[in-house]
Design an enzyme around this catalytic site. Structure first.
Site, PDB file in Angstrom:
ATOM      1  N   GLU A  33      62.466  89.636  77.224  1.00 21.40           N
ATOM      2  CA  GLU A  33      61.562  88.754  76.369  1.00 21.40           C
ATOM      3  C   GLU A  33      61.968  87.211  76.602  1.00 21.40           C
ATOM      4  OE1 GLU A  33      58.902  89.546  74.820  1.00 21.40           O
ATOM      5  OE2 GLU A  33      59.213  91.410  74.864  1.00 21.40           O
ATOM      6  N   GLN A  38      57.472  81.619  79.235  1.00 16.81           N
ATOM      7  CA  GLN A  38      56.817  80.514  79.946  1.00 16.81           C
ATOM      8  C   GLN A  38      56.858  81.082  81.502  1.00 16.81           C
ATOM      9  OE1 GLN A  38      56.122  77.834  78.516  1.00 16.81           O
ATOM     10  NE2 GLN A  38      57.164  77.743  76.520  1.00 16.81           N
ATOM     11  N   LEU A  76      64.281  79.346  87.374  1.00 19.97           N
ATOM     12  CA  LEU A  76      63.504  79.719  86.437  1.00 19.97           C
ATOM     13  C   LEU A  76      62.821  78.648  85.484  1.00 19.97           C
ATOM     14  CD1 LEU A  76      62.207  82.684  85.887  1.00 19.97           C
ATOM     15  CD2 LEU A  76      64.505  83.111  84.500  1.00 19.97           C
ATOM     16  N   GLY A  77      63.445  77.646  85.256  1.00 19.63           N
ATOM     17  CA  GLY A  77      63.115  76.442  84.388  1.00 19.63           C
ATOM     18  C   GLY A  77      63.459  76.661  83.194  1.00 19.63           C
ATOM     19  N   TYR A 116      57.890  85.791  67.620  1.00 17.70           N
ATOM     20  CA  TYR A 116      57.545  86.419  68.251  1.00 17.70           C
ATOM     21  C   TYR A 116      58.647  87.276  69.029  1.00 17.70           C
ATOM     22  CZ  TYR A 116      56.761  88.040  73.009  1.00 17.70           C
ATOM     23  OH  TYR A 116      56.617  88.870  74.161  1.00 17.70           O
ATOM     24  N   ASP A 134      52.038  87.082  70.908  1.00 19.53           N
ATOM     25  CA  ASP A 134      52.135  86.215  72.028  1.00 19.53           C
ATOM     26  C   ASP A 134      50.943  85.654  72.634  1.00 19.53           C
ATOM     27  OD1 ASP A 134      50.881  88.206  73.514  1.00 19.53           O
ATOM     28  OD2 ASP A 134      52.371  88.532  75.222  1.00 19.53           O
ATOM     29  N   CYS A 188      42.156  90.577  79.774  1.00 23.23           N
ATOM     30  CA  CYS A 188      41.544  89.532  79.291  1.00 23.23           C
ATOM     31  C   CYS A 188      42.480  88.295  79.458  1.00 23.23           C
ATOM     32  CB  CYS A 188      41.507  89.824  77.841  1.00 23.23           C
ATOM     33  SG  CYS A 188      40.354  88.510  76.710  1.00 23.23           S
ATOM     34  N   CYS A 204      32.664  92.695  71.758  1.00 22.92           N
ATOM     35  CA  CYS A 204      33.518  91.377  72.106  1.00 22.92           C
ATOM     36  C   CYS A 204      32.623  90.226  71.755  1.00 22.92           C
ATOM     37  CB  CYS A 204      34.042  91.438  73.715  1.00 22.92           C
ATOM     38  SG  CYS A 204      34.784  89.876  73.944  1.00 22.92           S
TER      39      CYS A 204
HETATM   40 FE1  SF4 Z   1      38.316  90.152  76.977  1.00 22.65          FE
HETATM   41 FE2  SF4 Z   1      35.972  90.348  75.532  1.00 22.65          FE
HETATM   42 FE3  SF4 Z   1      35.943  90.038  78.443  1.00 22.65          FE
HETATM   43 FE4  SF4 Z   1      37.258  92.289  77.346  1.00 22.65          FE
HETATM   44  S1  SF4 Z   1      34.971  91.561  77.074  1.00 22.65           S
HETATM   45  S2  SF4 Z   1      37.932  90.842  78.789  1.00 22.65           S
HETATM   46  S3  SF4 Z   1      37.785  91.398  75.237  1.00 22.65           S
HETATM   47  S4  SF4 Z   1      36.733  88.522  76.774  1.00 22.65           S
END
Ligand code: SF4
Length: 347
Positions: A33, A38, A76-77, A116, A134, A188, A204
């Protein structure tokens, strides 16, 4: 099927085989983690293997020398991560007898572990019912539910956390969290999300409203600071004059070269005439070579770095300047820009 169930189904069929997913060892999960903060998985993976091999448990990590940790971290910074890990490992060794805690409430008190990371470790190592939020999870929630609060504002963070908590599968939080994060990383994605193959696109908001480029919203708070680093290389062939950096600046406790920092760009003549330069290098030292300044971009700073090779030893050495044998240079923890310069210049 619910949004969450769709993501878990997708995850079970498409997840990457990553080493920290095959363990419930809190130490190894912590290691992964922190390395991945980053940092992209492809870049962090070899570092994870190296650290896990050299320091297979927190007791071994705690016994390491800071220079060895920084050396292994090189490239790695965000080097404060490595230093904070060492402090945390030593504290766990002392206070927890080398047994890495797995509970959120204990983890959150440790240095370098925020909400997180504490949620991730407690969820993945002990299946504690904590929603991990995250950057990937922020993005998925913002787009799917159409949330336009800034993800780095206080109210935005609370809102996203509340939604993530509501979505959390209490029976299997680890699987749920992994699915959310992996879906954000693989489908996504920040740029060019794969909406065409997305299993939840019909529900969506961003897909329906053509808003994938505007969500999530982030306020740009960071001010970039320009700095001008003029490095001096002096070598007699056997040794190189190096500098150990201070605690409270970038690259803390790593090694660079003797440095004169200026507030703005100066010509070589102007640099050599500065009182600070004259005090340490004397008047008109012989310059063998001077490289054109190059911009080195860090997250909050743009460094304009120039290297100047001089022929004679400085007349005055600063307290943290130290002669290092050329053959030992590669053992030192060096910022990437210094490592690359020395590697090119001395080989
Ligand atoms: Fe992301 Fe919506 Fe596209 Fe699916 S449809 S990849 S949830 S933006």
């Amino acid at each position: 099927m619910t949004f969450q169930d769709e993501l878990v189904l997708w995850y079970n069929n498409n997840k990457r085989d990553l080493p920290w997913r095959n363990t419930t060892d809190a130490y190894l999960i912590w290691l992964s983690e922190i390395i991945l903060q980053q940092t992209r998985v492809e870049q962090g993976l070899p570092y994870f293997y190296r650290f896990a091999e050299k320091y297979p448990n927190v007791t071994r990590f705690a016994a390491a020398h800071e220079d060895d940790i920084l050396k292994l971290w090189q490239g790695l910074g965000y080097y404060s991560r490595g230093r904070n890990m060492l402090k945390t490992a030593r504290l766990i060794q002392e206070q927890y007898n080398g047994v890495f805690p797995t509970g959120y409430d204990e983890l959150i008190k440790l240095k370098g572990i925020g909400e997180y990371t504490a949620a991730a470790i407690s969820s993945f190592s002990a299946n504690e019912a904590r929603a991990v939020v995250d950057g990937n999870v922020y993005r998925v929630i913002a787009r799917y539910f159409g949330i336009d609060d800034a993800i780095n504002s206080t109210t935005g963070k609370k809102k996203f956390q509340a939604i993530a908590n509501d979505l959390l599968n209490q029976q299997n939080p680890a699987l749920h969290n992994q699915a959310m994060m992996e879906f954000g990383a693989m489908v996504c994605k920040p740029k060019n999300p794969a909406c065409g193959i997305c299993p939840v696109r019909t529900g969506c908001y961003a897909f329906i409203n053509n808003a994938t480029t505007t969500l999530p919203v982030k306020i740009n708070k960071v001010k970039i600071r320009a700095r001008f680093f003029n490095y001096f290389l002096f070598t007699d062939g056997e040794t190189v004059l190096m500098n150990k950096r201070d605690e409270n600046d970038i690259w803390a406790n790593m090694y660079d070269l003797p440095l004169i920092e200026t507030l703005f760009a100066v010509t070589l003549d102007e640099l050599m005439a500065l009182p600070e330069t004259v005090t340490v290098f004397g008047k008109n030292p012989v310059v063998i070579d001077s490289l054109v300044p190059k911009k080195h971009v860090l997250t909050h700073q743009h460094l304009h770095v120039r290297f100047i090779k001089i022929a004679q030893k400085p007349i005055k050495l600063k307290p943290k300047w130290i002669f290092i044998e050329v053959i030992n240079l590669k053992k030192l923890p060096l910022p990437k820009v210094i490592f690359i310069f020395l590697d090119n210049f001395l080989n």
